[in-house]
Design a protein around this motif. Structure first.
Motif, PDB file in Angstrom:
ATOM      1  N   GLY A  62       0.831  -1.204   0.000  1.00 52.57           N
ATOM      2  CA  GLY A  62       0.000   0.000   0.000  1.00 52.57           C
ATOM      3  C   GLY A  62       0.862   1.250   0.000  1.00 52.57           C
ATOM      4  O   GLY A  62       0.533   2.251  -0.653  1.00 52.57           O
ATOM      5  N   THR A  63       1.962   1.205   0.722  1.00 46.90           N
ATOM      6  CA  THR A  63       2.879   2.349   0.801  1.00 46.90           C
ATOM      7  C   THR A  63       3.378   2.727  -0.589  1.00 46.90           C
ATOM      8  O   THR A  63       3.367   3.900  -0.974  1.00 46.90           O
ATOM      9  CB  THR A  63       4.076   1.982   1.718  1.00 46.90           C
TER      10      THR A  63
ATOM     11  N   ASN B 210      -8.906   3.719   9.187  1.00 42.48           N
ATOM     12  CA  ASN B 210      -7.764   3.749  10.104  1.00 42.48           C
ATOM     13  C   ASN B 210      -8.080   4.406  11.434  1.00 42.48           C
ATOM     14  O   ASN B 210      -7.271   4.323  12.369  1.00 42.48           O
ATOM     15  CB  ASN B 210      -6.544   4.387   9.435  1.00 42.48           C
TER      16      ASN B 210
ATOM     17  N   ASP C 256      -7.541   6.539  -1.477  1.00 43.74           N
ATOM     18  CA  ASP C 256      -6.660   5.470  -1.000  1.00 43.74           C
ATOM     19  C   ASP C 256      -7.552   4.332  -0.499  1.00 43.74           C
ATOM     20  O   ASP C 256      -8.062   4.359   0.619  1.00 43.74           O
ATOM     21  CB  ASP C 256      -5.746   5.999   0.110  1.00 43.74           C
TER      22      ASP C 256
HETATM   23  C1  LIG Z   1      -5.404   3.342   3.827  1.00 46.85           C
HETATM   24  C2  LIG Z   1      -4.034   2.739   3.833  1.00 46.85           C
HETATM   25  N1  LIG Z   1      -3.122   3.155   2.938  1.00 46.85           N
HETATM   26  C3  LIG Z   1      -1.878   2.639   2.885  1.00 46.85           C
HETATM   27  C4  LIG Z   1      -1.490   1.668   3.776  1.00 46.85           C
HETATM   28  C5  LIG Z   1      -0.092   1.097   3.715  1.00 46.85           C
HETATM   29  O1  LIG Z   1      -0.169  -0.205   3.236  1.00 46.85           O
HETATM   30  P1  LIG Z   1       1.063  -1.237   3.454  1.00 46.85           P
HETATM   31  O2  LIG Z   1       1.091  -1.549   4.908  1.00 46.85           O
HETATM   32  O3  LIG Z   1       0.709  -2.400   2.577  1.00 46.85           O
HETATM   33  O4  LIG Z   1       2.291  -0.527   2.984  1.00 46.85           O
HETATM   34  C6  LIG Z   1      -2.398   1.204   4.725  1.00 46.85           C
HETATM   35  C7  LIG Z   1      -1.987   0.162   5.698  1.00 46.85           C
HETATM   36  O5  LIG Z   1      -2.616  -0.080   6.693  1.00 46.85           O
HETATM   37  C8  LIG Z   1      -3.699   1.756   4.764  1.00 46.85           C
HETATM   38  O6  LIG Z   1      -4.597   1.354   5.666  1.00 46.85           O
END
Ligand SMILES: Cc1ncc(COP(=O)(O)O)c(C=O)c1O
Length: 434
Positions: free
Chosen positions: A114-115, A215, A243
């Motif tokens: 996700g990052t 979150n 996102d």
């Molecule tokens: C909304 C959102 N974006 C990005 C991320 C980052 O994802 P990752 O942990 O796979 O890098 C998360 C992770 O919890 C998330 O909840």
């Protein structure tokens, strides 16, 4: 001594902090959990103790652990040699499937986490618009790269005024200059969003936001807020990035954008998209995505992007989400679990609130009104929540504490009505310890 605690102590001698990911430490129990095996909605720790899993790999295992359809797809990909860093026919098959089910997707790219997905979306938005600034919402989480590591987990006494929220850094080590590119606005506030566009609309490349703010547990934005967001971004030539790393597939096949009926310009997908394997994706309008190399001038590359094993896993998982009745089951389980938890608060005379949508939910101790933004969420009784999570884990229900202000929890499709009854029975005992 328990083998779990023994393992934690051993791991601390070689793994920094005993874990592979900082938030893997569960502060409610004071150590990370070490699991031996998992199946469906259950986990077994190294001591052989069984848990009903209400973390579900932070949302990645929406089908449950070890789903046979995903496993078979992975085994087939391994038998074919899993030729990493090359394309096969499944990449386009998965891209077509995603473009079919996620409303804003005309073109898509695969990446690993996700990052990475949010990082590449932001670069692409800057390349496309030729503008620099980014607007994000207070408390919304978009991964761990430096551009978005501000205004997350801000302590209640450091929030600053709501028309000028603090750019509290989520980590040390972030270059000072980056926060100059960021505008932060509290979630769900049309008045403050309008003001931010009045002040900065011309400089903004993009707005990035969680279309369902999971979150902070689970916050569904108001219709006016989401409409204002789409309208203001369109009028100012600013790209709207949803996102959907956490929200995709959570409440329906088309994710939050379909649920809310609003089309972003770009979106990210993560967690559930890979069926428990490390795949993420980003995509959206073709004219924007065509700015990516090799057609355009914006770079997105990676040795492991679209690894054949995770692409195969994702295809199997999404085809399982498409099966008739899948989301009826998710919504039925969600209702009985959230109603049951709300009833437990009442039965034990504890002030608290449960908010959920689809397969994820938040539990807020000491809060009675609706939680609408980070400022509401951060008021929850964290110590009481930690006592609850510890008691739940002792009674065999696994919740994860992320160490931030609020937590999101969730269940998987392998959970059935009997599992919910069993979970609520165990949690009844946990509530009596709060
Ligand atoms: C909304 C959102 N974006 C990005 C991320 C980052 O994802 P990752 O942990 O796979 O890098 C998360 C992770 O919890 C998330 O909840």
């Amino acid at each position: 001594m328990s083998r779990v605690v023994e393992q934690y102590q051993r791991a601390c001698h070689s793994l920094a902090g005993g874990v592979s990911s900082s938030t893997r430490l569960n502060r409610a129990v004071g150590h990370a959990m070490y699991f031996d095996r998992a199946a469906g909605c259950k986990l077994w720790d190294l001591d052989g103790k069984e848990y009903l899993d209400l973390c579900c790999s932070h949302g990645a295992t929406l089908l449950g652990h070890g789903d046979p359809r995903v496993r078979q797809a992975v085994e087939r990909a391994l038998e074919r040699g899993a030729a990493c860093s090359y394309e096969n026919e499944q990449h386009a098959e998965l891209a077509e499937l995603l473009c079919d089910v996620i409303p804003c997707l005309e073109r898509v790219r695969f990446t690993g986490s996700g990052t990475e997905a949010t990082m590449h979306c932001i670069r692409l938005a800057r390349a496309y618009t030729g503008k620099q600034k980014l607007l994000k919402f207070e408390g919304n989480f978009h991964g761990y790269h430096d551009q978005v590591m501000f205004a997350i987990g801000t302590p209640a006494d450091q929030l600053g005024p709501e028309n000028h929220p603090s750019l509290y850094p989520g980590s040390t080590g972030i270059a000072d200059g980056l926060k100059e590119q960021l505008i932060v606005v509290p979630y769900n506030r049309v008045d403050l969003l309008e003001q931010a566009f009045y002040d900065h609309g011309k400089e903004l490349a993009a707005v990035i936001g969680e279309p369902i703010y999971y979150n902070a547990g689970c916050i569904i934005p108001s219709e006016e807020f989401i409409e204002a967001l789409r309208d203001l971004t369109a009028r100012h030539g600013v790209l709207l990035i949803f996102d959907e790393v956490l929200s995709a597939f959570r409440m329906g096949l088309g994710g939050a954008q379909e649920y809310l009926g609003v089309m972003p310009d770009l979106c990210t997908l993560g967690k559930a998209v890979g069926g428990g394997y490390p795949l993420s994706a980003f995509g959206g309008r073709q004219d924007i995505m065509d700015r990516l190399m090799p057609i355009g001038d914006c770079q997105h590359s990676g040795t492991y992007n679209g690894h054949p094993v995770v692409v195969a896993a994702a295809l199997a998982a999404i085809n399982a989400y498409r099966e008739p009745g899948f989301y009826d089951h998710i919504h039925t389980i969600a209702k009985s679990l959230c109603d049951g938890l709300t009833a437990l608060f009442a039965r034990h005379g504890i002030a608290g609130r449960v908010q959920g949508l689809g397969a994820r939910f938040g539990i807020y101790f000491g809060v009675d009104g609706e939680v609408r933004d980070y400022r509401d969420a951060v008021k929850h009784q964290r110590e009481q929540m930690l006592r609850f999570i510890k008691a739940a884990i002792e009674r065999g229900v696994y919740f994860h504490d992320y160490g931030g202000a609020a937590c999101h929890h969730g269940f998987c499709a392998a959970m059935n009505a009997n599992d919910v009854t069993d979970a609520l029975r165990r949690l009844d005992l946990a509530f009596s310890r709060v």
